[in-house]
Design a protein around this motif. Structure first.
Motif, PDB file in Angstrom:
ATOM      1  N   ILE A   7       0.844  -1.205   0.000  1.00  0.00           N
ATOM      2  CA  ILE A   7       0.000   0.000   0.000  1.00  0.00           C
ATOM      3  C   ILE A   7       0.873   1.247   0.000  1.00  0.00           C
ATOM      4  O   ILE A   7       0.609   2.204  -0.741  1.00  0.00           O
ATOM      5  CB  ILE A   7      -0.965   0.001   1.204  1.00  0.00           C
ATOM      6  CG1 ILE A   7      -1.984  -1.128   1.068  1.00  0.00           C
ATOM      7  CG2 ILE A   7      -1.661   1.342   1.356  1.00  0.00           C
ATOM      8  CD1 ILE A   7      -3.014  -0.951  -0.016  1.00  0.00           C
ATOM      9  N   ALA A   8       1.932   1.268   0.810  1.00  0.00           N
ATOM     10  CA  ALA A   8       2.831   2.430   0.861  1.00  0.00           C
ATOM     11  C   ALA A   8       3.492   2.667  -0.503  1.00  0.00           C
ATOM     12  O   ALA A   8       3.594   3.813  -0.963  1.00  0.00           O
ATOM     13  CB  ALA A   8       3.887   2.237   1.949  1.00  0.00           C
ATOM     14  N   ASP A   9       3.926   1.581  -1.153  1.00  0.00           N
ATOM     15  CA  ASP A   9       4.541   1.708  -2.478  1.00  0.00           C
ATOM     16  C   ASP A   9       3.529   2.233  -3.490  1.00  0.00           C
ATOM     17  O   ASP A   9       3.839   3.118  -4.296  1.00  0.00           O
ATOM     18  CB  ASP A   9       5.091   0.358  -2.953  1.00  0.00           C
ATOM     19  CG  ASP A   9       6.314  -0.098  -2.163  1.00  0.00           C
ATOM     20  OD1 ASP A   9       6.924   0.733  -1.452  1.00  0.00           O
ATOM     21  OD2 ASP A   9       6.638  -1.305  -2.251  1.00  0.00           O
ATOM     22  N   LEU A  10       2.304   1.698  -3.448  1.00  0.00           N
ATOM     23  CA  LEU A  10       1.254   2.162  -4.357  1.00  0.00           C
ATOM     24  C   LEU A  10       0.914   3.623  -4.079  1.00  0.00           C
ATOM     25  O   LEU A  10       0.739   4.408  -5.013  1.00  0.00           O
ATOM     26  CB  LEU A  10       0.015   1.279  -4.226  1.00  0.00           C
ATOM     27  CG  LEU A  10      -1.149   1.633  -5.142  1.00  0.00           C
ATOM     28  CD1 LEU A  10      -0.753   1.554  -6.620  1.00  0.00           C
ATOM     29  CD2 LEU A  10      -2.331   0.707  -4.863  1.00  0.00           C
ATOM     30  N   ASP A  11       0.834   3.997  -2.810  1.00  0.00           N
ATOM     31  CA  ASP A  11       0.553   5.399  -2.465  1.00  0.00           C
ATOM     32  C   ASP A  11       1.613   6.332  -3.044  1.00  0.00           C
ATOM     33  O   ASP A  11       1.294   7.405  -3.559  1.00  0.00           O
ATOM     34  CB  ASP A  11       0.451   5.576  -0.950  1.00  0.00           C
ATOM     35  CG  ASP A  11      -0.892   5.156  -0.382  1.00  0.00           C
ATOM     36  OD1 ASP A  11      -1.812   4.845  -1.171  1.00  0.00           O
ATOM     37  OD2 ASP A  11      -1.021   5.148   0.861  1.00  0.00           O
ATOM     38  N   ARG A  12       2.885   5.937  -2.972  1.00  0.00           N
ATOM     39  CA  ARG A  12       3.949   6.776  -3.556  1.00  0.00           C
ATOM     40  C   ARG A  12       3.762   6.928  -5.065  1.00  0.00           C
ATOM     41  O   ARG A  12       3.907   8.009  -5.621  1.00  0.00           O
ATOM     42  CB  ARG A  12       5.326   6.191  -3.237  1.00  0.00           C
ATOM     43  CG  ARG A  12       5.821   6.524  -1.838  1.00  0.00           C
ATOM     44  CD  ARG A  12       7.300   6.161  -1.657  1.00  0.00           C
ATOM     45  NE  ARG A  12       7.528   4.727  -1.544  1.00  0.00           N
ATOM     46  CZ  ARG A  12       7.292   4.010  -0.449  1.00  0.00           C
ATOM     47  NH1 ARG A  12       6.835   4.597   0.632  1.00  0.00           N
ATOM     48  NH2 ARG A  12       7.541   2.721  -0.428  1.00  0.00           N
ATOM     49  N   LYS A  13       3.414   5.824  -5.728  1.00  0.00           N
ATOM     50  CA  LYS A  13       3.183   5.878  -7.179  1.00  0.00           C
ATOM     51  C   LYS A  13       1.976   6.758  -7.507  1.00  0.00           C
ATOM     52  O   LYS A  13       2.014   7.541  -8.448  1.00  0.00           O
ATOM     53  CB  LYS A  13       2.956   4.468  -7.736  1.00  0.00           C
ATOM     54  CG  LYS A  13       4.175   3.588  -7.730  1.00  0.00           C
ATOM     55  CD  LYS A  13       3.825   2.193  -8.228  1.00  0.00           C
ATOM     56  CE  LYS A  13       4.980   1.240  -8.099  1.00  0.00           C
ATOM     57  NZ  LYS A  13       4.583  -0.133  -8.483  1.00  0.00           N
ATOM     58  N   MET A  14       0.907   6.615  -6.713  1.00  0.00           N
ATOM     59  CA  MET A  14      -0.296   7.413  -6.967  1.00  0.00           C
ATOM     60  C   MET A  14      -0.029   8.887  -6.717  1.00  0.00           C
ATOM     61  O   MET A  14      -0.487   9.749  -7.480  1.00  0.00           O
ATOM     62  CB  MET A  14      -1.465   6.913  -6.108  1.00  0.00           C
ATOM     63  CG  MET A  14      -1.995   5.565  -6.556  1.00  0.00           C
ATOM     64  SD  MET A  14      -3.522   5.034  -5.737  1.00  0.00           S
ATOM     65  CE  MET A  14      -3.014   4.912  -4.033  1.00  0.00           C
ATOM     66  N   LEU A  15       0.716   9.199  -5.665  1.00  0.00           N
ATOM     67  CA  LEU A  15       1.042  10.593  -5.373  1.00  0.00           C
ATOM     68  C   LEU A  15       1.821  11.210  -6.529  1.00  0.00           C
ATOM     69  O   LEU A  15       1.508  12.318  -6.983  1.00  0.00           O
ATOM     70  CB  LEU A  15       1.826  10.704  -4.064  1.00  0.00           C
ATOM     71  CG  LEU A  15       2.157  12.113  -3.591  1.00  0.00           C
ATOM     72  CD1 LEU A  15       0.889  12.932  -3.353  1.00  0.00           C
ATOM     73  CD2 LEU A  15       2.993  12.056  -2.311  1.00  0.00           C
ATOM     74  N   ALA A  99      -7.705  13.415  -9.384  1.00  0.00           N
ATOM     75  CA  ALA A  99      -8.111  12.088  -8.918  1.00  0.00           C
ATOM     76  C   ALA A  99      -7.654  11.018  -9.903  1.00  0.00           C
ATOM     77  O   ALA A  99      -7.413  11.295 -11.072  1.00  0.00           O
ATOM     78  CB  ALA A  99      -9.629  12.027  -8.762  1.00  0.00           C
ATOM     79  N   LEU A 100      -7.555   9.797  -9.369  1.00  0.00           N
ATOM     80  CA  LEU A 100      -7.278   8.657 -10.235  1.00  0.00           C
ATOM     81  C   LEU A 100      -7.919   7.409  -9.639  1.00  0.00           C
ATOM     82  O   LEU A 100      -8.233   7.357  -8.453  1.00  0.00           O
ATOM     83  CB  LEU A 100      -5.782   8.449 -10.474  1.00  0.00           C
ATOM     84  CG  LEU A 100      -4.833   8.148  -9.322  1.00  0.00           C
ATOM     85  CD1 LEU A 100      -4.984   6.744  -8.768  1.00  0.00           C
ATOM     86  CD2 LEU A 100      -3.407   8.327  -9.815  1.00  0.00           C
ATOM     87  N   SER A 101      -8.099   6.447 -10.498  1.00  0.00           N
ATOM     88  CA  SER A 101      -8.594   5.136 -10.089  1.00  0.00           C
ATOM     89  C   SER A 101      -7.396   4.207  -9.999  1.00  0.00           C
ATOM     90  O   SER A 101      -6.738   3.970 -11.018  1.00  0.00           O
ATOM     91  CB  SER A 101      -9.597   4.602 -11.114  1.00  0.00           C
ATOM     92  OG  SER A 101      -9.777   3.217 -10.940  1.00  0.00           O
ATOM     93  N   PRO A 102      -7.091   3.688  -8.808  1.00  0.00           N
ATOM     94  CA  PRO A 102      -5.955   2.762  -8.710  1.00  0.00           C
ATOM     95  C   PRO A 102      -6.122   1.549  -9.619  1.00  0.00           C
ATOM     96  O   PRO A 102      -5.142   1.028 -10.152  1.00  0.00           O
ATOM     97  CB  PRO A 102      -5.958   2.326  -7.241  1.00  0.00           C
ATOM     98  CG  PRO A 102      -6.813   3.295  -6.520  1.00  0.00           C
ATOM     99  CD  PRO A 102      -7.746   3.902  -7.526  1.00  0.00           C
ATOM    100  N   GLY A 107      -3.864  -1.071 -12.238  1.00  0.00           N
ATOM    101  CA  GLY A 107      -4.318  -2.452 -12.249  1.00  0.00           C
ATOM    102  C   GLY A 107      -4.463  -3.058 -10.859  1.00  0.00           C
ATOM    103  O   GLY A 107      -4.445  -4.275 -10.706  1.00  0.00           O
ATOM    104  N   THR A 108      -4.610  -2.206  -9.855  1.00  0.00           N
ATOM    105  CA  THR A 108      -4.696  -2.669  -8.471  1.00  0.00           C
ATOM    106  C   THR A 108      -5.995  -2.201  -7.841  1.00  0.00           C
ATOM    107  O   THR A 108      -6.300  -1.004  -7.838  1.00  0.00           O
ATOM    108  CB  THR A 108      -3.513  -2.119  -7.643  1.00  0.00           C
ATOM    109  OG1 THR A 108      -2.298  -2.554  -8.250  1.00  0.00           O
ATOM    110  CG2 THR A 108      -3.574  -2.612  -6.218  1.00  0.00           C
ATOM    111  N   ARG A 109      -6.724  -3.137  -7.304  1.00  0.00           N
ATOM    112  CA  ARG A 109      -7.972  -2.819  -6.600  1.00  0.00           C
ATOM    113  C   ARG A 109      -7.653  -2.698  -5.114  1.00  0.00           C
ATOM    114  O   ARG A 109      -7.068  -3.602  -4.528  1.00  0.00           O
ATOM    115  CB  ARG A 109      -8.989  -3.933  -6.847  1.00  0.00           C
ATOM    116  CG  ARG A 109     -10.289  -3.740  -6.136  1.00  0.00           C
ATOM    117  CD  ARG A 109     -11.314  -3.121  -7.063  1.00  0.00           C
ATOM    118  NE  ARG A 109     -12.582  -2.989  -6.382  1.00  0.00           N
ATOM    119  CZ  ARG A 109     -13.038  -1.837  -5.903  1.00  0.00           C
ATOM    120  NH1 ARG A 109     -12.335  -0.739  -6.048  1.00  0.00           N
ATOM    121  NH2 ARG A 109     -14.196  -1.773  -5.309  1.00  0.00           N
TER     122      ARG A 109
END
Length: 183
Positions: A7-15, A99-102, A107-109
């Protein structure tokens, strides 16, 4: 289920992705993109309604059990429309620059999260519903639990109609917004 590290890695990518989207600004053809999304979902809604009510069969739900078949059918249609539009709101929000949809971007729900919004420099993990009363009583606890797994959760109703079924901030610690305040 994702680990805290995932989740932390995905959050960094989303940010990073959201900061890039914010720098690009609003797409010039955004209204046309919204129109295309709504047209696509209009077709899906019509198809889903036809599948939900084949050949005039009586609908099976509470209303059907008590013989109120027209109400049963109306209830099924309402649920089909609300479910399909929920996906449309998610797709439309993903087209914006905050905004974005993860799921569509990475490709991650993420359980209980439809979109992630950039609010200043923080991520708002957000669940979006069609209207304030879309959640049923049995769904509220699950939604609160899923959203509370994130630092800055947000519950959104695309339209500010009806009474809230999601609890106020004072009882669950999650901000809720609706309609124009969101869009």
């Amino acid at each position: 289920m994702h680990t805290a590290q995932e989740i932390a890695d995905l959050d960094r990518k989303m940010l990073a992705a959201l900061k890039e989207k914010r720098l690009r600004g609003v797409a010039k053809d955004l209204p046309a993109q919204f129109d295309q999304i709504l047209e696509k979902y209009e077709n899906r809604i019509v198809k889903s309604i036809n599948e939900a009510l084949p050949g005039g069969e009586d609908a099976i739900n509470f209303f059907g059990l008590v013989g109120a078949n027209n109400l049963a059918k109306a209830n099924r249609v309402s649920r089909v429309v609300s479910t399909q539009l929920g996906s449309a709101w998610e797709e439309m929000a993903d087209k914006g620059h905050f905004a974005l949809s993860p799921e569509s971007q990475f490709g991650t729900r993420i359980q209980g999260v439809d979109i992630v919004i950039l609010d200043g420099d923080k991520l708002r993990h957000t669940q979006i519903k069609t209207q304030k009363n879309t959640l049923t009583g049995s769904q509220v606890g699950r939604s609160v639990s899923e959203l509370k797994a994130h630092s800055h959760p947000l519950f959104v109703a695309a339209f500010g109609v009806a009474a809230w079924t999601f609890p106020p901030y004072s009882s669950c610690g999650i901000e809720r917004i609706a309609g124009a305040d969101f869009w």
